[in-house]
Write a protein that holds these residues in place. Sequence first.
Motif, short mmCIF file in Angstrom:
data_model
loop_
_atom_site.label_atom_id
_atom_site.label_comp_id
_atom_site.label_asym_id
_atom_site.label_seq_id
_atom_site.Cartn_x
_atom_site.Cartn_y
_atom_site.Cartn_z
N MET A 398 0.83 -1.20 0.00
CA MET A 398 0.00 0.00 0.00
C MET A 398 0.87 1.25 0.00
N LEU A 399 2.01 1.20 0.67
CA LEU A 399 2.94 2.32 0.66
C LEU A 399 3.41 2.59 -0.77
N GLU A 400 3.75 1.51 -1.48
CA GLU A 400 4.17 1.65 -2.88
C GLU A 400 3.04 2.21 -3.75
N ALA A 401 1.79 1.96 -3.33
CA ALA A 401 0.62 2.44 -4.07
C ALA A 401 0.19 3.84 -3.63
N GLY A 402 0.93 4.44 -2.69
CA GLY A 402 0.64 5.81 -2.29
C GLY A 402 -0.28 5.96 -1.10
N VAL A 403 -0.36 4.92 -0.25
CA VAL A 403 -1.21 4.98 0.94
C VAL A 403 -0.38 4.56 2.15
N LEU A 404 -0.33 5.41 3.16
CA LEU A 404 0.45 5.15 4.36
C LEU A 404 -0.45 4.59 5.45
N VAL A 405 -0.18 3.32 5.85
CA VAL A 405 -0.94 2.69 6.93
C VAL A 405 0.03 2.06 7.91
N ARG A 406 -0.43 1.89 9.12
CA ARG A 406 0.41 1.29 10.16
C ARG A 406 0.55 -0.22 9.92
N PRO A 407 1.75 -0.77 10.09
CA PRO A 407 1.95 -2.20 9.81
C PRO A 407 1.16 -3.16 10.70
N ASN A 408 0.59 -2.67 11.80
CA ASN A 408 -0.17 -3.58 12.67
C ASN A 408 -1.66 -3.64 12.32
N GLY A 409 -2.12 -2.83 11.36
CA GLY A 409 -3.50 -2.91 10.91
C GLY A 409 -4.45 -1.86 11.45
N LEU A 410 -3.97 -0.96 12.32
CA LEU A 410 -4.84 0.06 12.90
C LEU A 410 -4.86 1.29 12.00
N TRP A 411 -6.05 1.70 11.57
CA TRP A 411 -6.23 2.85 10.69
C TRP A 411 -6.97 3.96 11.44
N TYR A 412 -6.56 5.21 11.18
CA TYR A 412 -7.28 6.38 11.67
C TYR A 412 -7.76 7.20 10.47
N VAL A 413 -8.99 7.69 10.54
CA VAL A 413 -9.53 8.61 9.54
C VAL A 413 -9.63 9.98 10.19
N SER A 414 -9.18 11.00 9.49
CA SER A 414 -9.18 12.36 10.04
C SER A 414 -10.27 13.21 9.40
N ALA A 415 -10.46 14.39 9.96
CA ALA A 415 -11.41 15.34 9.37
C ALA A 415 -10.90 15.91 8.06
N ALA A 416 -9.62 15.69 7.76
CA ALA A 416 -9.05 16.20 6.51
C ALA A 416 -9.26 15.25 5.34
N HIS A 417 -9.60 13.99 5.60
CA HIS A 417 -9.84 13.05 4.51
C HIS A 417 -11.13 13.41 3.77
N GLU A 418 -11.04 13.40 2.45
CA GLU A 418 -12.19 13.72 1.61
C GLU A 418 -12.63 12.48 0.82
N ASP A 419 -13.78 12.59 0.17
CA ASP A 419 -14.28 11.48 -0.65
C ASP A 419 -13.24 11.00 -1.65
N ALA A 420 -12.53 11.95 -2.26
CA ALA A 420 -11.52 11.59 -3.27
C ALA A 420 -10.40 10.76 -2.65
N ASP A 421 -10.04 11.04 -1.41
CA ASP A 421 -9.01 10.25 -0.73
C ASP A 421 -9.50 8.82 -0.50
N ILE A 422 -10.75 8.69 -0.10
CA ILE A 422 -11.30 7.36 0.14
C ILE A 422 -11.34 6.57 -1.17
N ASP A 423 -11.79 7.23 -2.24
CA ASP A 423 -11.85 6.56 -3.54
C ASP A 423 -10.46 6.11 -3.99
N ALA A 424 -9.47 6.99 -3.85
CA ALA A 424 -8.11 6.65 -4.27
C ALA A 424 -7.54 5.52 -3.42
N THR A 425 -7.88 5.52 -2.13
CA THR A 425 -7.41 4.46 -1.24
C THR A 425 -7.98 3.11 -1.64
#
Length: 437
Positions: A398-425
């Motif tokens: 996912m890092l190579e694909a342009g998405v930064l996530v924690r290696p243990n599987g825990l994800w946080y969504v912020s107030a800055a994430h937009e629909d376009a970010d979710i679609d790209a993810t």
Amino acid sequence: MRTYELSKNGYDRSKRYLAGGVASSLRAAMKPVPLFAESAQGAVVRDVDGNAYIDYLLGYGPLILGHAYGPVNEKVYAAMQRGITYGLQHQGEIELAKLLTEVLPCADKVALSGSGTEAVMLALRLARAYTGRSKIIRFHGHYHGWSDSIYTSFPSADMPSASASATASGAVPPGTAGQSELSLRDVVLLPWNDQAALEAALAEHEGEIAAVISEPVMCNSGCIVPRPGYLEFMREATAKRGIVLILDEVITGFRLGLGGAHGRFGIKPDLVTVGKAMGGGFAVSGVAGRAELMALIDDGTVSHLGTLNGNCVATAAALATIGELAKDDGAAYDKMEKNASKLTAGLRTLLGKHGIRGVINEIGPVFHFIFTEQTVVEDFASFNLRDSAKYALFAERMLEAGVLVRPNGLWYVSAAHEDADIDATLEAADRVLGGLR
């Protein structure tokens, strides 16, 4: 194909001068190399090699409004012009303490610190002083900071532990080499979400337990929510025995609502610890709770020390962050939860599409993504059956694909994430999961 040459060079240079090459041991687990950041804005972070990533790491949780959030930075900058820290009292401390008593349901008074670890240390000290007892009940898979008196073995893809099982003597296993052999002698370690186990331990140690400390949601280990009635039983059983109930909300506080998880669930602990999201990325934490316990600081029975406690930058950041979260009747929470639900629904659909077994546990704008043959993950034992190596590979791709996530599987969504970010993810996850199949 992304390159990480400057991050690799930076890591090599860092290891010459900085122990471990990273400032926190967690960061060393990132593959193919611990990234070196150049800048960040909103939901995007950029590394020194010029790569941009949609960020769900969010500084391991604090960046609830995203990176470099203007209104918070402006308030912090204005505070800095008046002085960064005084070693004296100032108006910001009063304003933040008052605000916390207004938004946290359990808070009569608060004490301010700099980190979640410090907040937990103070809460435990208050509980022991108040009850005159020494033992602490805590739970497998919960994280309460890394102080010697509470840090136990914590198997995780990015959090190495000294041992994953009890020692030969049956004592609670330490979280790291170098802990005193006596540091955990007063800790009783139990499975979480198991009412019978808690009831038995309370009976066995009648009159010895100072506190039960628990995350209200087991965020670090599967984002597991409490079973119906479990927290209510915990509250009732501790109150009946004069035991202090501490809910560690360093992760859930201000992330699951202004009132945290205890406000969301309608549970009133004796003490709560808060941090991370409260400061929007600036170092600040606190302990809030009943007046009778906090009075032990008032009268000097319990010392609460810290050179930078309540400093001008920390209080300004917390006041500004909470103010932004409270705007428009909590519109930021509605946005975060909507986007988190869209993201998790999409990821579940992709698991089905690619024939990969997995579970995604979600509450509010935080979730845990787990590769497992289990159909549900609702306790630490089932969480430990996950394929952590497969997820670490997923995180790297996912890092190579342009998405930064924690290696243990825990994800946080912020107030800055937009629909376009979710679609790209989701587009990136589709490609990566297709490759894992």
